[in-house]
Design an enzyme around this catalytic site. Structure first.
Site, PDB file in Angstrom:
ATOM      1  N   ALA A  84       0.812  -1.230   0.000  1.00  0.00           N
ATOM      2  CA  ALA A  84       0.000   0.000   0.000  1.00  0.00           C
ATOM      3  C   ALA A  84       0.839   1.270   0.000  1.00  0.00           C
ATOM      4  CB  ALA A  84      -0.947  -0.015   1.203  1.00  0.00           C
ATOM      5  N   SER A  85       2.140   1.149  -0.230  1.00  0.00           N
ATOM      6  CA  SER A  85       2.985   2.351  -0.214  1.00  0.00           C
ATOM      7  C   SER A  85       2.877   3.148  -1.506  1.00  0.00           C
ATOM      8  CB  SER A  85       4.449   1.961   0.025  1.00  0.00           C
ATOM      9  OG  SER A  85       4.862   0.987  -0.918  1.00  0.00           O
ATOM     10  N   ARG A  86       2.434   2.479  -2.571  1.00  0.00           N
ATOM     11  CA  ARG A  86       2.401   3.136  -3.894  1.00  0.00           C
ATOM     12  C   ARG A  86       1.205   2.603  -4.678  1.00  0.00           C
ATOM     13  NH1 ARG A  86       6.337   1.084  -7.064  1.00  0.00           N
ATOM     14  NH2 ARG A  86       7.195  -0.439  -5.631  1.00  0.00           N
TER      15      ARG A  86
ATOM     16  N   ASP B 153       7.655  -8.286   4.014  1.00  0.00           N
ATOM     17  CA  ASP B 153       7.724  -8.838   2.662  1.00  0.00           C
ATOM     18  C   ASP B 153       6.696  -9.960   2.609  1.00  0.00           C
ATOM     19  OD1 ASP B 153       8.296 -10.275   0.376  1.00  0.00           O
ATOM     20  OD2 ASP B 153      10.467 -10.138   0.620  1.00  0.00           O
ATOM     21  N   VAL B 154       5.689  -9.808   1.766  1.00  0.00           N
ATOM     22  CA  VAL B 154       4.616 -10.812   1.763  1.00  0.00           C
ATOM     23  C   VAL B 154       5.121 -12.202   1.359  1.00  0.00           C
ATOM     24  CG1 VAL B 154       2.687  -9.198   1.439  1.00  0.00           C
ATOM     25  CG2 VAL B 154       3.811 -10.213  -0.584  1.00  0.00           C
TER      26      VAL B 154
ATOM     27  N   ASN C  25      -2.983  -7.103  -2.371  1.00  0.00           N
ATOM     28  CA  ASN C  25      -2.691  -6.239  -3.521  1.00  0.00           C
ATOM     29  C   ASN C  25      -1.239  -6.317  -3.973  1.00  0.00           C
ATOM     30  OD1 ASN C  25      -3.017  -3.595  -5.219  1.00  0.00           O
ATOM     31  ND2 ASN C  25      -1.339  -3.182  -3.783  1.00  0.00           N
TER      32      ASN C  25
ATOM     33  N   TYR D 117       3.752 -13.670 -14.730  1.00  0.00           N
ATOM     34  CA  TYR D 117       2.758 -12.780 -14.114  1.00  0.00           C
ATOM     35  C   TYR D 117       1.327 -13.259 -14.418  1.00  0.00           C
ATOM     36  CZ  TYR D 117       0.355  -8.302 -13.188  1.00  0.00           C
ATOM     37  OH  TYR D 117      -0.484  -7.321 -12.724  1.00  0.00           O
TER      38      TYR D 117
ATOM     39  N   ALA E 117       0.294 -16.224 -15.144  1.00  0.00           N
ATOM     40  CA  ALA E 117      -0.008 -17.464 -14.420  1.00  0.00           C
ATOM     41  C   ALA E 117      -0.417 -17.170 -12.980  1.00  0.00           C
ATOM     42  CB  ALA E 117       1.203 -18.400 -14.448  1.00  0.00           C
TER      43      ALA E 117
ATOM     44  N   LYS F 185      -1.722 -14.368 -11.854  1.00  0.00           N
ATOM     45  CA  LYS F 185      -2.988 -13.622 -11.794  1.00  0.00           C
ATOM     46  C   LYS F 185      -4.175 -14.519 -12.137  1.00  0.00           C
ATOM     47  CE  LYS F 185      -1.222  -9.940 -10.215  1.00  0.00           C
ATOM     48  NZ  LYS F 185      -1.625  -9.459  -8.875  1.00  0.00           N
TER      49      LYS F 185
HETATM   50  P1  NAP Z   1       3.283  -0.760  -8.020  1.00  0.00           P
HETATM   51  O1  NAP Z   1       2.941   0.655  -8.297  1.00  0.00           O
HETATM   52  O2  NAP Z   1       4.522  -1.349  -8.579  1.00  0.00           O
HETATM   53  O3  NAP Z   1       3.292  -0.942  -6.415  1.00  0.00           O
HETATM   54  C1  NAP Z   1       3.524  -2.208  -5.880  1.00  0.00           C
HETATM   55  C2  NAP Z   1       3.262  -2.189  -4.400  1.00  0.00           C
HETATM   56  O4  NAP Z   1       3.458  -3.530  -3.923  1.00  0.00           O
HETATM   57  C3  NAP Z   1       4.240  -1.312  -3.638  1.00  0.00           C
HETATM   58  O5  NAP Z   1       3.569  -0.745  -2.535  1.00  0.00           O
HETATM   59  C4  NAP Z   1       5.294  -2.305  -3.166  1.00  0.00           C
HETATM   60  O6  NAP Z   1       5.926  -1.939  -1.949  1.00  0.00           O
HETATM   61  C5  NAP Z   1       4.427  -3.517  -2.900  1.00  0.00           C
HETATM   62  N1  NAP Z   1       5.186  -4.763  -2.921  1.00  0.00           N
HETATM   63  C6  NAP Z   1       5.872  -5.316  -3.947  1.00  0.00           C
HETATM   64  N2  NAP Z   1       6.436  -6.475  -3.555  1.00  0.00           N
HETATM   65  C7  NAP Z   1       6.088  -6.635  -2.244  1.00  0.00           C
HETATM   66  C8  NAP Z   1       6.373  -7.621  -1.281  1.00  0.00           C
HETATM   67  N3  NAP Z   1       7.119  -8.693  -1.572  1.00  0.00           N
HETATM   68  N4  NAP Z   1       5.855  -7.469  -0.040  1.00  0.00           N
HETATM   69  C9  NAP Z   1       5.108  -6.395   0.289  1.00  0.00           C
HETATM   70  N5  NAP Z   1       4.812  -5.431  -0.592  1.00  0.00           N
HETATM   71  C10 NAP Z   1       5.301  -5.547  -1.838  1.00  0.00           C
HETATM   72  O7  NAP Z   1       2.116  -1.749  -8.463  1.00  0.00           O
HETATM   73  P2  NAP Z   1       0.600  -1.440  -8.868  1.00  0.00           P
HETATM   74  O8  NAP Z   1       0.563  -1.135 -10.292  1.00  0.00           O
HETATM   75  O9  NAP Z   1      -0.017  -0.518  -7.892  1.00  0.00           O
HETATM   76  O10 NAP Z   1      -0.020  -2.904  -8.704  1.00  0.00           O
HETATM   77  C11 NAP Z   1      -0.688  -3.310  -7.520  1.00  0.00           C
HETATM   78  C12 NAP Z   1      -1.410  -4.617  -7.800  1.00  0.00           C
HETATM   79  O11 NAP Z   1      -2.324  -4.430  -8.862  1.00  0.00           O
HETATM   80  C13 NAP Z   1      -0.483  -5.743  -8.221  1.00  0.00           C
HETATM   81  O12 NAP Z   1      -0.918  -6.962  -7.680  1.00  0.00           O
HETATM   82  C14 NAP Z   1      -0.629  -5.757  -9.728  1.00  0.00           C
HETATM   83  O13 NAP Z   1      -0.368  -7.030 -10.259  1.00  0.00           O
HETATM   84  C15 NAP Z   1      -2.083  -5.377  -9.877  1.00  0.00           C
HETATM   85  N6  NAP Z   1      -2.420  -4.789 -11.175  1.00  0.00           N
HETATM   86  C16 NAP Z   1      -1.763  -3.693 -11.645  1.00  0.00           C
HETATM   87  C17 NAP Z   1      -2.119  -3.179 -12.892  1.00  0.00           C
HETATM   88  C18 NAP Z   1      -1.451  -1.963 -13.490  1.00  0.00           C
HETATM   89  O14 NAP Z   1      -1.661  -1.712 -14.696  1.00  0.00           O
HETATM   90  N7  NAP Z   1      -0.695  -1.185 -12.749  1.00  0.00           N
HETATM   91  C19 NAP Z   1      -3.138  -3.790 -13.631  1.00  0.00           C
HETATM   92  C20 NAP Z   1      -3.786  -4.883 -13.117  1.00  0.00           C
HETATM   93  C21 NAP Z   1      -3.423  -5.381 -11.883  1.00  0.00           C
HETATM   94  P3  NAP Z   1       7.402  -1.266  -1.936  1.00  0.00           P
HETATM   95  O15 NAP Z   1       7.225   0.068  -2.589  1.00  0.00           O
HETATM   96  O16 NAP Z   1       7.753  -1.167  -0.497  1.00  0.00           O
HETATM   97  O17 NAP Z   1       8.267  -2.205  -2.737  1.00  0.00           O
END
Ligand code: NAP
Length: 246
Positions: free
Chosen positions: A12-14, A62-63, A89, A154, A156, A158
């Site tokens: 949830a940081s970004r 770290d999840v 998420n 990825y 697989a 999802k």
């Molecule tokens: P993002 O901007 O890259 O942010 C990822 C977030 O996940 C960050 O808060 C990061 O924390 C955290 N994270 C990554 N690895 C982690 C771990 N091992 N343990 C705990 N936290 C972890 O990604 P996003 O685009 O928001 O995507 C969020 C979700 O939506 C994902 O599951 C992604 O597959 C899904 N999604 C995204 C899109 C898209 O187009 N963006 C589309 C469909 C689905 P840190 O900053 O601390 O690393």
């Protein structure tokens, strides 16, 4: 609407997770802002929620690491008591054509995107079962429905969330708690920024609403799933993708 509900949002940081945390916080929830390494950003999210009159705490884990997630769950219990809502998420990509994908590329993505969902659900499962209408919300992707060039690992993970969610919905049903999945299309976050411009344009051409999703487009759907308004929905996949076919 979510008064006194404790909601844990992984990653949830970004990006989308941040939007979800802020949305749940603005509707009265106690929000756990989980992050892996972006400590300052996670603190900023929690501070913003509190500045708006909500309750939030940033918690590192770290999840992909069950021990870290269990320690986070213990801390949540101390701070807020049992969790009512878990939003799985956190997710990552390592994009390569399959012929270039190493076992390590495969395992790293599986360990976070599926292993992390197992670990967090495992840590909070008893809470969600015992809650008065607990909620499990898993963030999948249109890529899990359509597949996508260069994203075999990825995609697989999802797709895997569909079967996981459906099964958990069945296993939770007798308790009144629900499990649902959100499958966003392409959302304006750091993850999308990694996609080359020309590929982004090709994707845009396939989206009937002719734009990428905003984080808010997804966060509102998650807030609905976390709330009592979705009491009679379980085991579902909600596509939030601007009208893309799948
Ligand atoms: P993002 O901007 O890259 O942010 C990822 C977030 O996940 C960050 O808060 C990061 O924390 C955290 N994270 C990554 N690895 C982690 C771990 N091992 N343990 C705990 N936290 C972890 O990604 P996003 O685009 O928001 O995507 C969020 C979700 O939506 C994902 O599951 C992604 O597959 C899904 N999604 C995204 C899109 C898209 O187009 N963006 C589309 C469909 C689905 P840190 O900053 O601390 O690393």
């Amino acid at each position: 609407m979510l008064e006194n509900q404790t909601c844990v949002v992984t990653g949830a940081s970004r990006g989308i997770g941040r939007g979800i945390a802020e949305e749940l916080g603005s509707h009265g929830a106690n929000v756990v802002v989980n992050y892996r390494s972006s400590e300052a950003a996670a603190h900023e999210v929690a501070d913003e929620i509190e500045a708006e009159g909500g309750n939030a705490v940033p918690l590192q884990a770290d999840v992909a690491d069950q021990d870290e997630v269990d320690a986070m769950a213990d801390r949540v219990a101390e701070l807020y008591g049992p969790a009512d809502v878990l939003v799985n998420n956190a997710g990552i990509t390592i994009d390569k054509k399959f012929e270039n994908m190493t076992k390590d590329d495969w395992e790293t993505v599986v360990d976070v995107n599926l292993g992390g969902v197992f670990n967090a659900t495992n840590a909070f499962f008893e809470d969600i079962k015992a809650a008065d209408e607990g909620r499990l919300v898993n963030i999948s992707s249109v890529v899990g429905q359509q597949g996508n060039y260069g994203q075999a690992n990825y995609a697989a993970t999802k797709s895997g969330l569909f079967g996981f969610t459906r099964t958990l919905a069945l296993e939770l049903a007798s308790t009144g708690s629900t499990a649902n999945c959100v499958a966003p299309g392409f959302v304006e976050t750091d993850m999308l920024e990694e996609v080359p411009e020309r590929v982004q344009q090709k994707i845009l051409d396939r989206i009937p609403l002719s734009r990428f999703a905003t984080v808010d487009d997804v966060a509102g759907i998650v807030r609905f799933l976390a709330s009592r308004d979705s009491s009679y929905m379980t085991g579902q996949v909600l596509a939030v993708n601007g009208g893309m076919e799948w």
